[in-house]
Write a protein that holds these residues in place. Structure first.
Motif, PDB file in Angstrom:
ATOM      1  N   GLY A 159       0.828  -1.207   0.000  1.00  0.00           N
ATOM      2  CA  GLY A 159       0.000   0.000   0.000  1.00  0.00           C
ATOM      3  C   GLY A 159       0.858   1.250   0.000  1.00  0.00           C
ATOM      4  N   LEU A 160       0.316   2.296  -0.638  1.00  0.00           N
ATOM      5  CA  LEU A 160       0.955   3.609  -0.590  1.00  0.00           C
ATOM      6  C   LEU A 160       0.030   4.527   0.182  1.00  0.00           C
ATOM      7  CD1 LEU A 160       1.847   4.080  -4.405  1.00  0.00           C
ATOM      8  CD2 LEU A 160       3.087   2.748  -2.682  1.00  0.00           C
ATOM      9  N   LYS A 161       0.598   5.302   1.109  1.00  0.00           N
ATOM     10  CA  LYS A 161      -0.244   6.222   1.875  1.00  0.00           C
ATOM     11  C   LYS A 161       0.042   7.662   1.473  1.00  0.00           C
ATOM     12  CE  LYS A 161      -2.079   7.117   6.384  1.00  0.00           C
ATOM     13  NZ  LYS A 161      -1.662   7.606   7.682  1.00  0.00           N
ATOM     14  N   GLY A 162      -1.021   8.443   1.273  1.00  0.00           N
ATOM     15  CA  GLY A 162      -0.854   9.843   0.898  1.00  0.00           C
ATOM     16  C   GLY A 162      -2.208  10.441   0.545  1.00  0.00           C
ATOM     17  N   ASN A 163      -2.167  11.540  -0.188  1.00  0.00           N
ATOM     18  CA  ASN A 163      -3.404  12.195  -0.639  1.00  0.00           C
ATOM     19  C   ASN A 163      -3.713  11.729  -2.062  1.00  0.00           C
ATOM     20  OD1 ASN A 163      -4.126  13.958   1.619  1.00  0.00           O
ATOM     21  ND2 ASN A 163      -2.128  14.898   1.209  1.00  0.00           N
ATOM     22  N   ILE A 164      -4.714  10.856  -2.165  1.00  0.00           N
ATOM     23  CA  ILE A 164      -4.994  10.171  -3.430  1.00  0.00           C
ATOM     24  C   ILE A 164      -6.001  10.986  -4.247  1.00  0.00           C
ATOM     25  CG2 ILE A 164      -5.968   8.048  -4.404  1.00  0.00           C
ATOM     26  CD1 ILE A 164      -5.095   6.756  -1.614  1.00  0.00           C
ATOM     27  N   ILE A 165      -5.673  11.211  -5.522  1.00  0.00           N
ATOM     28  CA  ILE A 165      -6.590  11.981  -6.377  1.00  0.00           C
ATOM     29  C   ILE A 165      -6.557  11.438  -7.801  1.00  0.00           C
ATOM     30  CG2 ILE A 165      -4.826  13.839  -6.540  1.00  0.00           C
ATOM     31  CD1 ILE A 165      -7.232  15.802  -7.000  1.00  0.00           C
ATOM     32  N   PHE A 166      -7.738  11.239  -8.410  1.00  0.00           N
ATOM     33  CA  PHE A 166      -7.834  10.693  -9.772  1.00  0.00           C
ATOM     34  C   PHE A 166      -9.203  11.045 -10.349  1.00  0.00           C
ATOM     35  CE2 PHE A 166     -10.623   7.005  -8.861  1.00  0.00           C
ATOM     36  CZ  PHE A 166     -10.526   6.948  -7.473  1.00  0.00           C
ATOM     37  N   THR A 167      -9.394  10.689 -11.628  1.00  0.00           N
ATOM     38  CA  THR A 167     -10.691  10.957 -12.269  1.00  0.00           C
ATOM     39  C   THR A 167     -11.269   9.639 -12.796  1.00  0.00           C
ATOM     40  OG1 THR A 167      -9.353  11.520 -14.215  1.00  0.00           O
ATOM     41  CG2 THR A 167     -10.380  13.360 -13.059  1.00  0.00           C
ATOM     42  N   SER A 168     -12.343   9.168 -12.173  1.00  0.00           N
ATOM     43  CA  SER A 168     -13.002   7.999 -12.774  1.00  0.00           C
ATOM     44  C   SER A 168     -13.971   8.463 -13.860  1.00  0.00           C
ATOM     45  CB  SER A 168     -13.694   7.129 -11.722  1.00  0.00           C
ATOM     46  OG  SER A 168     -14.674   7.856 -11.054  1.00  0.00           O
ATOM     47  N   SER A 189      -6.119  23.077  -1.124  1.00  0.00           N
ATOM     48  CA  SER A 189      -6.753  21.755  -1.110  1.00  0.00           C
ATOM     49  C   SER A 189      -5.947  20.797  -1.994  1.00  0.00           C
ATOM     50  CB  SER A 189      -8.181  21.861  -1.642  1.00  0.00           C
ATOM     51  OG  SER A 189      -8.140  22.157  -3.035  1.00  0.00           O
ATOM     52  N   VAL A 190      -6.244  19.513  -1.885  1.00  0.00           N
ATOM     53  CA  VAL A 190      -5.554  18.509  -2.704  1.00  0.00           C
ATOM     54  C   VAL A 190      -5.769  18.807  -4.193  1.00  0.00           C
ATOM     55  CG1 VAL A 190      -5.597  16.051  -3.336  1.00  0.00           C
ATOM     56  CG2 VAL A 190      -5.585  16.729  -0.921  1.00  0.00           C
ATOM     57  N   GLU A 191      -6.995  19.171  -4.543  1.00  0.00           N
ATOM     58  CA  GLU A 191      -7.271  19.470  -5.959  1.00  0.00           C
ATOM     59  C   GLU A 191      -6.498  20.707  -6.419  1.00  0.00           C
ATOM     60  OE1 GLU A 191     -11.390  19.449  -7.149  1.00  0.00           O
ATOM     61  OE2 GLU A 191     -10.948  20.573  -8.968  1.00  0.00           O
ATOM     62  N   GLU A 192      -6.427  21.715  -5.575  1.00  0.00           N
ATOM     63  CA  GLU A 192      -5.670  22.922  -5.940  1.00  0.00           C
ATOM     64  C   GLU A 192      -4.185  22.597  -6.100  1.00  0.00           C
ATOM     65  OE1 GLU A 192      -8.372  26.414  -3.816  1.00  0.00           O
ATOM     66  OE2 GLU A 192      -6.837  25.389  -2.644  1.00  0.00           O
ATOM     67  N   TYR A 242      -9.215  11.222  -1.939  1.00  0.00           N
ATOM     68  CA  TYR A 242      -9.175  10.496  -0.659  1.00  0.00           C
ATOM     69  C   TYR A 242      -7.958  11.002   0.099  1.00  0.00           C
ATOM     70  CZ  TYR A 242     -12.507   7.446  -2.987  1.00  0.00           C
ATOM     71  OH  TYR A 242     -13.599   6.956  -3.657  1.00  0.00           O
ATOM     72  N   GLU A 243      -8.226  11.903   1.039  1.00  0.00           N
ATOM     73  CA  GLU A 243      -7.100  12.499   1.768  1.00  0.00           C
ATOM     74  C   GLU A 243      -6.532  11.509   2.756  1.00  0.00           C
ATOM     75  OE1 GLU A 243      -7.565  16.483   3.297  1.00  0.00           O
ATOM     76  OE2 GLU A 243      -9.049  16.900   1.741  1.00  0.00           O
ATOM     77  N   ASN A 244      -5.198  11.536   2.891  1.00  0.00           N
ATOM     78  CA  ASN A 244      -4.536  10.771   3.934  1.00  0.00           C
ATOM     79  C   ASN A 244      -5.036   9.322   3.967  1.00  0.00           C
ATOM     80  OD1 ASN A 244      -2.620  10.930   5.770  1.00  0.00           O
ATOM     81  ND2 ASN A 244      -3.792  12.092   7.298  1.00  0.00           N
ATOM     82  N   SER A 245      -5.010   8.663   2.844  1.00  0.00           N
ATOM     83  CA  SER A 245      -5.588   7.321   2.724  1.00  0.00           C
ATOM     84  C   SER A 245      -4.578   6.342   2.137  1.00  0.00           C
ATOM     85  CB  SER A 245      -6.834   7.372   1.825  1.00  0.00           C
ATOM     86  OG  SER A 245      -7.824   8.184   2.402  1.00  0.00           O
ATOM     87  N   TYR A 246      -4.977   5.073   2.141  1.00  0.00           N
ATOM     88  CA  TYR A 246      -4.119   4.001   1.626  1.00  0.00           C
ATOM     89  C   TYR A 246      -4.622   3.550   0.251  1.00  0.00           C
ATOM     90  CZ  TYR A 246      -2.817   3.503   6.556  1.00  0.00           C
ATOM     91  OH  TYR A 246      -2.371   3.726   7.836  1.00  0.00           O
ATOM     92  N   LEU A 247      -3.697   3.494  -0.719  1.00  0.00           N
ATOM     93  CA  LEU A 247      -4.008   2.907  -2.037  1.00  0.00           C
ATOM     94  C   LEU A 247      -3.358   1.528  -2.037  1.00  0.00           C
ATOM     95  CD1 LEU A 247      -5.037   3.262  -5.003  1.00  0.00           C
ATOM     96  CD2 LEU A 247      -2.766   4.160  -5.547  1.00  0.00           C
ATOM     97  N   VAL A 248      -4.194   0.485  -2.080  1.00  0.00           N
ATOM     98  CA  VAL A 248      -3.677  -0.876  -1.900  1.00  0.00           C
ATOM     99  C   VAL A 248      -3.608  -1.608  -3.238  1.00  0.00           C
ATOM    100  CG1 VAL A 248      -4.091  -3.111  -0.775  1.00  0.00           C
ATOM    101  CG2 VAL A 248      -4.486  -0.970   0.481  1.00  0.00           C
ATOM    102  N   GLU A 249      -2.470  -2.299  -3.438  1.00  0.00           N
ATOM    103  CA  GLU A 249      -2.198  -3.035  -4.683  1.00  0.00           C
ATOM    104  C   GLU A 249      -2.181  -4.532  -4.411  1.00  0.00           C
ATOM    105  OE1 GLU A 249       0.906  -5.214  -7.131  1.00  0.00           O
ATOM    106  OE2 GLU A 249       0.907  -4.795  -4.998  1.00  0.00           O
ATOM    107  N   SER A 250      -2.709  -5.294  -5.368  1.00  0.00           N
ATOM    108  CA  SER A 250      -2.589  -6.745  -5.313  1.00  0.00           C
ATOM    109  C   SER A 250      -2.443  -7.283  -6.732  1.00  0.00           C
ATOM    110  CB  SER A 250      -3.850  -7.318  -4.647  1.00  0.00           C
ATOM    111  OG  SER A 250      -3.830  -8.713  -4.729  1.00  0.00           O
ATOM    112  N   HIS A 251      -1.437  -8.104  -6.964  1.00  0.00           N
ATOM    113  CA  HIS A 251      -1.178  -8.694  -8.287  1.00  0.00           C
ATOM    114  C   HIS A 251      -1.146  -7.652  -9.407  1.00  0.00           C
ATOM    115  CE1 HIS A 251      -2.805 -12.154  -5.937  1.00  0.00           C
ATOM    116  NE2 HIS A 251      -1.721 -12.692  -6.448  1.00  0.00           N
ATOM    117  N   GLY A 252      -0.537  -6.505  -9.135  1.00  0.00           N
ATOM    118  CA  GLY A 252      -0.378  -5.483 -10.173  1.00  0.00           C
ATOM    119  C   GLY A 252      -1.614  -4.637 -10.424  1.00  0.00           C
ATOM    120  N   LYS A 253      -2.678  -4.895  -9.652  1.00  0.00           N
ATOM    121  CA  LYS A 253      -3.935  -4.145  -9.857  1.00  0.00           C
ATOM    122  C   LYS A 253      -4.284  -3.349  -8.604  1.00  0.00           C
ATOM    123  CE  LYS A 253      -5.109  -6.833 -13.508  1.00  0.00           C
ATOM    124  NZ  LYS A 253      -4.769  -6.319 -14.809  1.00  0.00           N
ATOM    125  N   VAL A 254      -5.164  -2.380  -8.782  1.00  0.00           N
ATOM    126  CA  VAL A 254      -5.685  -1.642  -7.628  1.00  0.00           C
ATOM    127  C   VAL A 254      -6.658  -2.561  -6.885  1.00  0.00           C
ATOM    128  CG1 VAL A 254      -7.048   0.337  -6.881  1.00  0.00           C
ATOM    129  CG2 VAL A 254      -5.456   0.579  -8.798  1.00  0.00           C
TER     130      VAL A 254
END
Ligand code: GUN
Ligand code: FE
Length: 430
Positions: free
Chosen positions: A3-12, A390-393, A20-32
């Motif tokens: 997992g990577l921890k930080g301020n996560i920002i993306f566009t679905s 802000s994270v977006e700014e 997702y502020e101050n959150s964990y982005l978790v990886e498994s088998h090369g995927k989110v």
């Protein structure tokens, strides 16, 4: 898992950022695997890297890049397309018949892509299969995901940089067979340069190869007014430039057409109907005074639009730069067009440079569950205080004011990429 921890920002979706502020982005088998504010009990043991206040964003996707023009960046950009091709581009591309030259410059290129956070790229190589294979090897070693095209051209080309139709088709098929299953993230793509340099027989032959081996296709479309007139002269039997490609069997959901600056309404509709992608390259279109693509029209018509640096007509590799240029271009288009409609927003251009172009690769360019884990960690302390934005700014500020020095880590399909070493560095270390 990790997992990577930080301020996560993306566009679905293109309309807005997901944050997702101050959150964990978790990886498994090369995927989110998921995003968590607190790690659930069953994930407590996984390895975590905490990046503090840093931003975590999807890797950048460049839909249009000419690898052998890399060494030409910044040269001859006071010309228009056709003169620039003759004077600067064809002579440089011809040099890639030399394997040593190819190795040296393609390694430098891989390093620059790495630096700028381009994790997936769609490349034109030169007409040479040897150099094209070298480029694919280097990208594979660098861990960058890519479609790489051996360029085809059999007419209206200088005699030092041209192939016969037969030679072109035979060499292309051999190269496809050798490379199509060789790498995990690097694949061949069918690449007729553009209609003026490809005979009907060549284009149809390439369409057959694309069909036979189920391959992607890329070319150029409606970039420059002189080019469009030339295509009209060469193919008066077709109603538009786009219809020439369509008539040859080259336009479908696996196709990217670069530029589409001057596409008339029916060409835009044709791209939408065929589900083809358009690669918007604002930087290159400024440099070669080609014009400004009316991106909003394409989006409204339902065409899938990604972004391209179009190096070397574009002089900047970083997709964050192309994103800001796409906003600027749309604002000028809006102003010149009597202020009708809406300019592109930051979330729209970010989407084009990540998930929009990423769709060409599969599930790429987003942090939704099941997407390939392509991520960048952005440290923006030197761009201004992080506390009062802000994270977006902060992401907006990085897109406009940041550069490769702000990119701290790069991951592709779950793998942390280390910096590719250039031949010069290897030599210096000996
Ligand atoms: N059209 C045909 N070839 C090229 C090229 O190399 N660059 C650009 N921008 N347009 C092209
Ligand atoms: Fe191009």
């Amino acid at each position: 898992m990790k997992g990577l921890k930080g301020n996560i920002i993306f566009t679905s979706s293109a309309e807005k950022f997901e944050i997702y502020e101050n959150s964990y982005l978790v990886e498994s088998h090369g995927k989110v695997y998921g995003i968590y504010k607190e790690l659930p009990f069953n994930l407590k043991e996984i390895e975590i890297q905490d990046f503090g206040k840093s931003l975590i964003i999807p890797g950048f996707v460049d839909m249009h890049f000419h690898a052998p023009q890399f060494q030409n960046i910044g040269l001859g950009l006071d010309e228009e397309l056709l003169e620039w091709l003759e004077k600067y581009t064809f002579p440089e591309e011809a040099k890639y018949s030399d394997s040593e030259y190819s190795k040296r410059l393609y390694t430098n290129l891989a390093k620059q892509l790495w630096r700028n956070g381009t994790t997936r790229v769609v490349l034109f190589s030169s007409i040479h299969t040897s150099g094209t294979k070298i480029l694919m090897d280097i990208l594979d070693r660098a861990g960058i995901g890519a479609y790489v095209g051996k360029v085809n051209m059999d007419r209206n080309s200088p005699d030092f940089y041209v192939e016969s139709t037969e030679e072109s088709l035979t060499a292309t098929e051999e190269w496809i067979l050798e490379t199509k299953d060789k790498y995990q993230l690097v694949k061949p793509i069918i690449t007729p340069r553009f209609v003026p340099t490809c005979s009907e027989k060549l284009m149809k032959g390439l369409a057959n190869l694309a069909k036979k081996y189920n391959l992607k296709i890329q070319s150029h479309l409606s970039e420059n007014e002189g080019e469009i007139e030339w295509v009209k002269d060469l193919h008066p039997e077709f109603d538009s430039y786009g219809e020439v490609y369509d008539g040859m069997g080259l336009l479908n959901e696996n196709t990217i057409m670069a530029h589409t600056v001057h596409s008339p309404e029916d060409e835009i509709e044709l791209l939408a109907k065929r589900k083809a992608f358009s690669a918007h390259c604002p930087n290159a279109n400024y440099n070669l005074s080609s014009g400004i693509m009316p991106v909003r029209k394409f989006l409204d018509a339902g065409v899938k639009v990604g972004l391209g640096s179009d190096v070397g007509a574009g002089h900047q590799i970083g997709m964050y730069k192309v994103m800001s240029q796409a906003v600027q271009a749309s604002k000028m288009k809006w102003f010149e067009g009597g202020k009708v409609g809406k300019c592109l927003s930051t979330s729209e251009v970010f989407y084009m440079g990540t998930k929009g172009g990423g769709e060409f690769f599969g599930k790429v360019g987003s942090f939704e569950k099941g997407y390939d884990f392509d991520a960048l960690v952005i440290g923006d302390e030197d761009l201004g205080e992080t506390d009062f934005r802000s994270v977006e700014e902060r992401l907006q500020r990085f897109i406009y004011c940041g550069d490769d020095r702000n990119i701290i880590k790069r991951y592709v399909a779950g793998k942390l990429l280390s910096e590719p070493t250039t031949e010069r560095e290897v030599a210096a270390a000996l």
